[in-house]
Design an enzyme around this catalytic site. Structure first.
Site, PDB file in Angstrom:
ATOM      1  N   CYS A   1       0.867  -1.181   0.000  1.00 37.09           N
ATOM      2  CA  CYS A   1       0.000   0.000   0.000  1.00 37.09           C
ATOM      3  C   CYS A   1       0.906   1.233   0.000  1.00 37.09           C
ATOM      4  O   CYS A   1       1.688   1.439   0.919  1.00 37.09           O
ATOM      5  CB  CYS A   1      -0.878  -0.062   1.249  1.00 37.09           C
TER       6      CYS A   1
ATOM      7  N   CYS B   1      -3.056  14.765   3.235  1.00 37.62           N
ATOM      8  CA  CYS B   1      -4.114  14.753   2.225  1.00 37.62           C
ATOM      9  C   CYS B   1      -4.971  15.990   2.421  1.00 37.62           C
ATOM     10  O   CYS B   1      -5.200  16.416   3.544  1.00 37.62           O
ATOM     11  CB  CYS B   1      -4.972  13.492   2.372  1.00 37.62           C
TER      12      CYS B   1
ATOM     13  N   CYS C   1     -11.769  13.673   4.181  1.00 37.18           N
ATOM     14  CA  CYS C   1     -12.784  12.635   4.402  1.00 37.18           C
ATOM     15  C   CYS C   1     -12.910  12.427   5.912  1.00 37.18           C
ATOM     16  O   CYS C   1     -11.913  12.286   6.619  1.00 37.18           O
ATOM     17  CB  CYS C   1     -12.399  11.335   3.707  1.00 37.18           C
TER      18      CYS C   1
ATOM     19  N   CYS D   1      -6.303   0.310   6.792  1.00 33.71           N
ATOM     20  CA  CYS D   1      -6.853   1.386   5.957  1.00 33.71           C
ATOM     21  C   CYS D   1      -7.289   2.558   6.824  1.00 33.71           C
ATOM     22  O   CYS D   1      -7.986   2.376   7.821  1.00 33.71           O
ATOM     23  CB  CYS D   1      -8.118   0.935   5.226  1.00 33.71           C
TER      24      CYS D   1
HETATM   25  N1  SAH Z   1      -7.464   9.001  -1.394  1.00 36.45           N
HETATM   26  C1  SAH Z   1      -7.659   7.711  -1.961  1.00 36.45           C
HETATM   27  C2  SAH Z   1      -6.744   6.624  -1.458  1.00 36.45           C
HETATM   28  C3  SAH Z   1      -6.504   6.486   0.029  1.00 36.45           C
HETATM   29  S1  SAH Z   1      -7.563   5.633   1.112  1.00 36.45           S
HETATM   30  C4  SAH Z   1      -9.111   7.295  -1.806  1.00 36.45           C
HETATM   31  O1  SAH Z   1      -9.867   8.014  -1.165  1.00 36.45           O
HETATM   32  O2  SAH Z   1      -9.510   6.288  -2.359  1.00 36.45           O
HETATM   33  C5  SAH Z   1      -7.778   3.986   0.849  1.00 36.45           C
HETATM   34  C6  SAH Z   1      -9.176   3.511   1.300  1.00 36.45           C
HETATM   35  O3  SAH Z   1      -9.325   3.424   2.731  1.00 36.45           O
HETATM   36  C7  SAH Z   1     -10.248   4.456   0.824  1.00 36.45           C
HETATM   37  O4  SAH Z   1     -11.332   3.741   0.317  1.00 36.45           O
HETATM   38  C8  SAH Z   1     -10.610   5.154   2.099  1.00 36.45           C
HETATM   39  O5  SAH Z   1     -11.855   5.756   2.005  1.00 36.45           O
HETATM   40  C9  SAH Z   1     -10.532   4.027   3.103  1.00 36.45           C
HETATM   41  N2  SAH Z   1     -10.487   4.502   4.505  1.00 36.45           N
HETATM   42  C10 SAH Z   1     -10.124   5.721   4.949  1.00 36.45           C
HETATM   43  N3  SAH Z   1     -10.203   5.792   6.286  1.00 36.45           N
HETATM   44  C11 SAH Z   1     -10.631   4.589   6.711  1.00 36.45           C
HETATM   45  C12 SAH Z   1     -10.875   4.034   8.005  1.00 36.45           C
HETATM   46  N4  SAH Z   1     -10.697   4.753   9.124  1.00 36.45           N
HETATM   47  N5  SAH Z   1     -11.273   2.755   8.082  1.00 36.45           N
HETATM   48  C13 SAH Z   1     -11.427   2.019   6.969  1.00 36.45           C
HETATM   49  N6  SAH Z   1     -11.208   2.478   5.725  1.00 36.45           N
HETATM   50  C14 SAH Z   1     -10.806   3.761   5.587  1.00 36.45           C
END
Ligand code: SAH
Length: 380
Positions: free
Chosen positions: A107, A114, A118, A349
């Site tokens: 990964c 970022c 989110c 993640c």
């Molecule tokens: N910015 C990109 C890639 C990074 S995140 C994106 O948004 O896709 C990789 C994945 O992990 C994304 O689907 C993200 O939404 C998810 N993710 C982020 N925070 C998380 C959390 N606390 N628990 C589980 N998944 C999460």
């Protein structure tokens, strides 16, 4: 005047060939160097025995081979391995290796921090500093490959790369696309196109550009079946709402026969894990398959939420996740639940943090909020 040296890690095959041509050297020299660097993990020109002494001396005057600095690394009890990699004097990012039956996935991060904010992602609380360079992106793969003793085409321990670490890869488009081309090059890491995945929060215009310029697998972070909820979780949705996002995804798969898109859906208790939301998600996926004119163009990946200090969300109950998956499966939507890995070392993640010298106010605001809540995990 001191000459600045070009980092070999910053160039893909084409860039390297041009670089050697510029030095008045044959293009195949680029291929020799790539093999030394990516297949044998050699970073000292003097060890490259098939290059003459004069050429090695010339190279040292123009180029260097500098991987990211390993600040620390941490193995998890489940085989996951996390690196904190220094990108410059002040900023550091994280990369995570996740071994699984018959494959090993790395990964990789694309930015320091970022900017997208989110709500359920810990990287967001760190704010943003800058994009990573090509060398800093491919360097993460190199550090992991060297650690694993990976030999492309032979003893392949690193089989997949996902651009799912810190950052939004489509906001660092050129560097990410160049780095992904080194990942897939036979002279680089030799990964198959479909084993390199870019994950995006849904930057619609850039999804189209990616479709034109690259051939990698695409994952889209959806997390909600309605605009109201998605805008709350992924603020980017205000700019690119679900309907537009899905249209760009349709264009992406229609360009490439037999490709599919993985929709990621982080499961948060009481937020997006209810049966009616599963049914709404199934409808969205059906509409996508129909528009793409392809069965199973959409795949769903359910990710149990991984908590971090100060978050207001909780992970959905196991039973609710299974029930949600069953509704989708019964509706004929291919749906997997991602196993949580590396959470004992905060490598799952959404748990990657690194060290970000924030250029926004976000990190300070988040720390203030945590301190206000009396959270013992935060130092000033
Ligand atoms: N910015 C990109 C890639 C990074 S995140 C994106 O948004 O896709 C990789 C994945 O992990 C994304 O689907 C993200 O939404 C998810 N993710 C982020 N925070 C998380 C959390 N606390 N628990 C589980 N998944 C999460």
């Amino acid at each position: 005047m001191e000459q600045t040296l070009t980092n070999i890690f910053g160039m893909d095959r084409r860039g390297m060939e041009d670089f050697f041509a510029g030095l008045g050297e044959k293009r195949f020299r680029a291929h020799q160097i790539m093999k030394w660097v990516y297949h044998r993990h050699v970073t000292d020109f003097d060890e490259m025995t098939d290059l003459g002494k004069a050429l090695r001396a010339k190279l040292k005057g123009h180029a260097e081979i500098v991987p990211p600095k390993v600040i620390f690394e941490k193995p998890s009890i489940d085989g996951t391995h996390k690196w904190l990699l220094g990108m410059d004097g002040a900023n550091a990012i994280e990369a995570v290796f996740i071994p699984d039956k018959g494959r090993g996935t790395l990964c990789v991060s694309s930015q320091v921090g970022c900017g997208l904010n989110c709500q359920f992602c810990s990287t967001a609380t760190q704010g943003f500093n800058r994009n990573l360079s090509v060398a800093e992106i491919i360097g993460q793969v190199w550090v992991a490959a060297r650690h694993l003793g990976n030999v492309p085409h032979r003893e392949r321990k690193l089989t997949n790369v996902v651009m799912m670490g810190m950052g939004e890869p489509l906001l660092n488009f050129d560097n990410v696309v160049t780095a992904m081309s080194i990942m897939r090059d036979d002279l680089g890491f030799g990964l198959a196109n479909k084993r390199v995945t870019l994950s995006t929060a849904g930057l619609v215009p850039m999804i189209d550009r990616l479709g034109e310029e690259s051939d990698v697998s695409l994952a889209v972070s959806l997390h909600a079946p309605t605009d109201e909820l998605r805008t709350e979780l992924v603020p980017l949705n205000k700019k690119y709402p679900i309907a537009e996002l899905m249209e760009s995804c349709v264009r992406y798969v229609r360009r490439k026969p037999r490709s599919s898109i993985t929709f990621e859906y982080t499961m948060m208790k009481g937020v997006n894990d209810q049966p009616q939301q599963a049914r709404a998600l199934a409808r969205l996926m059906h509409a996508f398959d129909n528009a793409a004119q392809m069965k199973d163009a959409a795949k769903v990946n359910l990710i149990p939420f991984n908590p971090f200090p100060g978050t207001r969300f909780e992970r959905s109950e196991e039973l609710d996740i299974r029930a949600f998956q069953k509704i989708l499966l019964d509706e004929g939507v291919l749906t997997m639940v991602r196993r949580t890995r590396g959470d004992d070392i905060d490598a799952a993640c959404g748990q990657l943090k690194g060290q970000v010298v924030d250029r926004t106010r976000r990190q300070a605001d988040f720390k203030k909020k945590l301190q206000g809540e009396g959270n013992p995990d935060v130092a000033a």
